[in-house]
Design a protein around this motif. Structure first.
Motif, PDB file in Angstrom:
ATOM      1  N   THR A  31      -3.607   0.315 -18.834  1.00  0.00           N
ATOM      2  CA  THR A  31      -3.907  -0.426 -17.599  1.00  0.00           C
ATOM      3  C   THR A  31      -2.965   0.022 -16.484  1.00  0.00           C
ATOM      4  OG1 THR A  31      -4.696  -2.327 -18.876  1.00  0.00           O
ATOM      5  CG2 THR A  31      -4.051  -2.744 -16.585  1.00  0.00           C
ATOM      6  N   ALA A  32      -1.684   0.136 -16.795  1.00  0.00           N
ATOM      7  CA  ALA A  32      -0.695   0.542 -15.795  1.00  0.00           C
ATOM      8  C   ALA A  32      -0.960   1.957 -15.286  1.00  0.00           C
ATOM      9  CB  ALA A  32       0.710   0.446 -16.393  1.00  0.00           C
ATOM     10  N   GLY A  33      -1.318   2.848 -16.189  1.00  0.00           N
ATOM     11  CA  GLY A  33      -1.615   4.215 -15.772  1.00  0.00           C
ATOM     12  C   GLY A  33      -2.783   4.284 -14.807  1.00  0.00           C
ATOM     13  N   ILE A  34      -3.807   3.505 -15.075  1.00  0.00           N
ATOM     14  CA  ILE A  34      -4.982   3.512 -14.192  1.00  0.00           C
ATOM     15  C   ILE A  34      -4.653   2.897 -12.834  1.00  0.00           C
ATOM     16  CG2 ILE A  34      -7.286   2.494 -13.908  1.00  0.00           C
ATOM     17  CD1 ILE A  34      -7.586   3.015 -16.998  1.00  0.00           C
ATOM     18  N   PHE A  35      -3.946   1.788 -12.838  1.00  0.00           N
ATOM     19  CA  PHE A  35      -3.561   1.162 -11.563  1.00  0.00           C
ATOM     20  C   PHE A  35      -2.642   2.095 -10.764  1.00  0.00           C
ATOM     21  CE2 PHE A  35      -5.447  -2.694 -13.026  1.00  0.00           C
ATOM     22  CZ  PHE A  35      -5.605  -3.504 -11.923  1.00  0.00           C
ATOM     23  N   GLY A  36      -1.684   2.731 -11.440  1.00  0.00           N
ATOM     24  CA  GLY A  36      -0.799   3.665 -10.745  1.00  0.00           C
ATOM     25  C   GLY A  36      -1.545   4.829 -10.141  1.00  0.00           C
ATOM     26  N   TRP A  37      -2.503   5.353 -10.884  1.00  0.00           N
ATOM     27  CA  TRP A  37      -3.309   6.501 -10.439  1.00  0.00           C
ATOM     28  C   TRP A  37      -4.192   6.118  -9.242  1.00  0.00           C
ATOM     29  CZ3 TRP A  37      -8.592   7.359 -12.894  1.00  0.00           C
ATOM     30  CH2 TRP A  37      -9.209   8.487 -12.377  1.00  0.00           C
ATOM     31  N   LEU A  38      -4.813   4.932  -9.284  1.00  0.00           N
ATOM     32  CA  LEU A  38      -5.785   4.536  -8.256  1.00  0.00           C
ATOM     33  C   LEU A  38      -5.218   3.592  -7.193  1.00  0.00           C
ATOM     34  CD1 LEU A  38      -8.879   4.048 -10.597  1.00  0.00           C
ATOM     35  CD2 LEU A  38      -8.421   5.956  -9.053  1.00  0.00           C
ATOM     36  N   TRP A  39      -3.897   3.406  -7.182  1.00  0.00           N
ATOM     37  CA  TRP A  39      -3.299   2.503  -6.203  1.00  0.00           C
ATOM     38  C   TRP A  39      -3.548   3.032  -4.787  1.00  0.00           C
ATOM     39  CZ3 TRP A  39      -1.949  -2.276  -6.777  1.00  0.00           C
ATOM     40  CH2 TRP A  39      -1.254  -2.913  -5.766  1.00  0.00           C
ATOM     41  N   PRO A  40      -4.004   2.170  -3.884  1.00  0.00           N
ATOM     42  CA  PRO A  40      -4.292   2.618  -2.503  1.00  0.00           C
ATOM     43  C   PRO A  40      -3.066   3.264  -1.846  1.00  0.00           C
ATOM     44  CG  PRO A  40      -5.155   0.415  -2.865  1.00  0.00           C
ATOM     45  CD  PRO A  40      -4.304   0.747  -4.062  1.00  0.00           C
ATOM     46  N   SER A  87       0.859  -1.176   0.000  1.00  0.00           N
ATOM     47  CA  SER A  87       0.000   0.000   0.000  1.00  0.00           C
ATOM     48  C   SER A  87       0.898   1.230   0.000  1.00  0.00           C
ATOM     49  CB  SER A  87      -0.883  -0.017   1.250  1.00  0.00           C
ATOM     50  OG  SER A  87      -1.687   1.130   1.279  1.00  0.00           O
ATOM     51  N   GLY A  88       0.516   2.244  -0.753  1.00  0.00           N
ATOM     52  CA  GLY A  88       1.303   3.459  -0.806  1.00  0.00           C
ATOM     53  C   GLY A  88       2.503   3.390  -1.730  1.00  0.00           C
ATOM     54  N   ALA A  89       2.626   2.318  -2.507  1.00  0.00           N
ATOM     55  CA  ALA A  89       3.746   2.214  -3.446  1.00  0.00           C
ATOM     56  C   ALA A  89       3.692   3.398  -4.417  1.00  0.00           C
ATOM     57  CB  ALA A  89       3.682   0.896  -4.210  1.00  0.00           C
ATOM     58  N   PRO A  90       4.849   3.916  -4.792  1.00  0.00           N
ATOM     59  CA  PRO A  90       4.868   5.051  -5.720  1.00  0.00           C
ATOM     60  C   PRO A  90       4.274   4.695  -7.086  1.00  0.00           C
ATOM     61  CG  PRO A  90       7.059   4.657  -4.779  1.00  0.00           C
ATOM     62  CD  PRO A  90       6.181   3.520  -4.364  1.00  0.00           C
ATOM     63  N   TYR A  91       3.689   5.712  -7.717  1.00  0.00           N
ATOM     64  CA  TYR A  91       3.064   5.548  -9.032  1.00  0.00           C
ATOM     65  C   TYR A  91       4.001   4.837 -10.001  1.00  0.00           C
ATOM     66  CZ  TYR A  91       1.101   6.758 -13.579  1.00  0.00           C
ATOM     67  OH  TYR A  91       0.597   6.687 -14.853  1.00  0.00           O
ATOM     68  N   LYS A  92       5.244   5.271 -10.055  1.00  0.00           N
ATOM     69  CA  LYS A  92       6.206   4.736 -11.022  1.00  0.00           C
ATOM     70  C   LYS A  92       6.411   3.228 -10.838  1.00  0.00           C
ATOM     71  CE  LYS A  92      10.936   5.445 -12.622  1.00  0.00           C
ATOM     72  NZ  LYS A  92      12.165   6.220 -12.474  1.00  0.00           N
ATOM     73  N   ILE A  93       6.475   2.772  -9.601  1.00  0.00           N
ATOM     74  CA  ILE A  93       6.689   1.348  -9.312  1.00  0.00           C
ATOM     75  C   ILE A  93       5.432   0.547  -9.676  1.00  0.00           C
ATOM     76  CG2 ILE A  93       7.230  -0.350  -7.523  1.00  0.00           C
ATOM     77  CD1 ILE A  93       9.564   1.536  -8.257  1.00  0.00           C
ATOM     78  N   VAL A  94       4.265   1.058  -9.289  1.00  0.00           N
ATOM     79  CA  VAL A  94       3.003   0.387  -9.637  1.00  0.00           C
ATOM     80  C   VAL A  94       2.874   0.311 -11.153  1.00  0.00           C
ATOM     81  CG1 VAL A  94       0.479   0.496  -9.492  1.00  0.00           C
ATOM     82  CG2 VAL A  94       1.874   1.122  -7.501  1.00  0.00           C
ATOM     83  N   PHE A  95       3.133   1.419 -11.827  1.00  0.00           N
ATOM     84  CA  PHE A  95       3.048   1.467 -13.283  1.00  0.00           C
ATOM     85  C   PHE A  95       3.958   0.411 -13.904  1.00  0.00           C
ATOM     86  CE2 PHE A  95       4.139   2.868 -17.510  1.00  0.00           C
ATOM     87  CZ  PHE A  95       2.970   3.401 -18.009  1.00  0.00           C
ATOM     88  N   HIS A  96       5.173   0.329 -13.426  1.00  0.00           N
ATOM     89  CA  HIS A  96       6.166  -0.605 -13.976  1.00  0.00           C
ATOM     90  C   HIS A  96       5.701  -2.064 -13.840  1.00  0.00           C
ATOM     91  CE1 HIS A  96      10.214  -1.877 -15.097  1.00  0.00           C
ATOM     92  NE2 HIS A  96      10.149  -2.760 -14.124  1.00  0.00           N
ATOM     93  N   VAL A  97       5.304  -2.456 -12.651  1.00  0.00           N
ATOM     94  CA  VAL A  97       4.890  -3.850 -12.410  1.00  0.00           C
ATOM     95  C   VAL A  97       3.632  -4.185 -13.211  1.00  0.00           C
ATOM     96  CG1 VAL A  97       3.981  -5.435 -10.642  1.00  0.00           C
ATOM     97  CG2 VAL A  97       5.988  -4.010 -10.148  1.00  0.00           C
ATOM     98  N   VAL A  98       2.647  -3.305 -13.180  1.00  0.00           N
ATOM     99  CA  VAL A  98       1.378  -3.563 -13.869  1.00  0.00           C
ATOM    100  C   VAL A  98       1.584  -3.557 -15.390  1.00  0.00           C
ATOM    101  CG1 VAL A  98      -0.941  -2.639 -14.295  1.00  0.00           C
ATOM    102  CG2 VAL A  98      -0.058  -2.786 -11.957  1.00  0.00           C
ATOM    103  N   ALA A  99       2.405  -2.648 -15.897  1.00  0.00           N
ATOM    104  CA  ALA A  99       2.642  -2.599 -17.346  1.00  0.00           C
ATOM    105  C   ALA A  99       3.266  -3.900 -17.836  1.00  0.00           C
ATOM    106  CB  ALA A  99       3.541  -1.410 -17.697  1.00  0.00           C
ATOM    107  N   ILE A 100       4.239  -4.411 -17.104  1.00  0.00           N
ATOM    108  CA  ILE A 100       4.874  -5.675 -17.514  1.00  0.00           C
ATOM    109  C   ILE A 100       3.863  -6.815 -17.498  1.00  0.00           C
ATOM    110  CG2 ILE A 100       6.567  -7.424 -16.845  1.00  0.00           C
ATOM    111  CD1 ILE A 100       8.359  -5.081 -15.918  1.00  0.00           C
TER     112      ILE A 100
END
Length: 185
Positions: A175-184, A124-137
């Motif tokens: 998909t990655a952009g949305i997950f990064g934006w809405l990540w808890p 929880s609280g992971a930075p946008y860039k990290i969430v984006f990276h994992v979800v994009a892959i």
């Protein structure tokens, strides 16, 4: 730790955005228009196929089993051609609503699986860039790289395959952009 239930909105929203993006790509942008070609002398070919009374399924021609692959008669058939795969669908006009519903459910499934990967690797609280990276892959593995098998095994032209891989990259980035934006947070 983020629960999967906490990601219901990015799962749903990313599926909707990918669905809309794919509609725009296939209906408004011209680069997929050359993916399909009409059969020469289509009426004669359709008459011959109709006479064969084919059932729904994937057909390979010339057909062979593994033990027959080296037989001289089969090798000659391959040399003479044509060689191919043909998919037979049920008779009747295409039911686009059915295809679109199945595509949307597929997008939901991919977003759900991507969310499972994300919750098992990201706090929880992971930075946008990290969430984006994992979800994009993860999303690119499903939407993009999965298309390569059509070029390898089903004879799809590489130009069509590469366009589908590119589409998959677009869907993965959305998909990655949305997950990064809405990540808890």
């Amino acid at each position: 730790m983020v629960s999967l239930a906490a990601l219901w909105l990015p799962i749903l929203l990313s599926a909707v955005v990918v669905f809309v993006a794919s509609s725009i790509i296939h209906m408004l942008l011209p680069y997929h228009r050359s993916d399909y070609r009409q059969l020469p002398d289509e009426d004669r070919v359709l008459t011959a196929l109709r006479a064969a009374n084919l059932k729904r399924g994937l057909y390979v021609f010339p057909f062979c089993t593994h033990k027959d692959m080296k037989s001289p008669a089969l090798i000659e058939k391959y040399k003479q051609g044509p060689v191919g795969h043909i998919t037979i669908l049920p008779n009747g006009p295409p039911v686009m609503s059915k295809f679109l519903i199945q595509w949307f459910v597929y997008c939901l499934v991919i977003s759900g699986v991507v969310a499972c990967i994300a919750v098992s690797t990201l706090p929880s609280g992971a930075p946008y860039k990290i969430v984006f990276h994992v979800v994009a892959i993860a999303a690119f593995l499903a939407y993009g790289l999965g298309q390569l098998s059509n070029g390898i095994w089903k004879g799809q032209t590489w130009s069509s395959t590469i366009k589908e891989v590119f589409d998959g990259l677009v869907y993965a980035l959305l998909t990655a952009g949305i997950f990064g934006w809405l990540w808890p947070r």
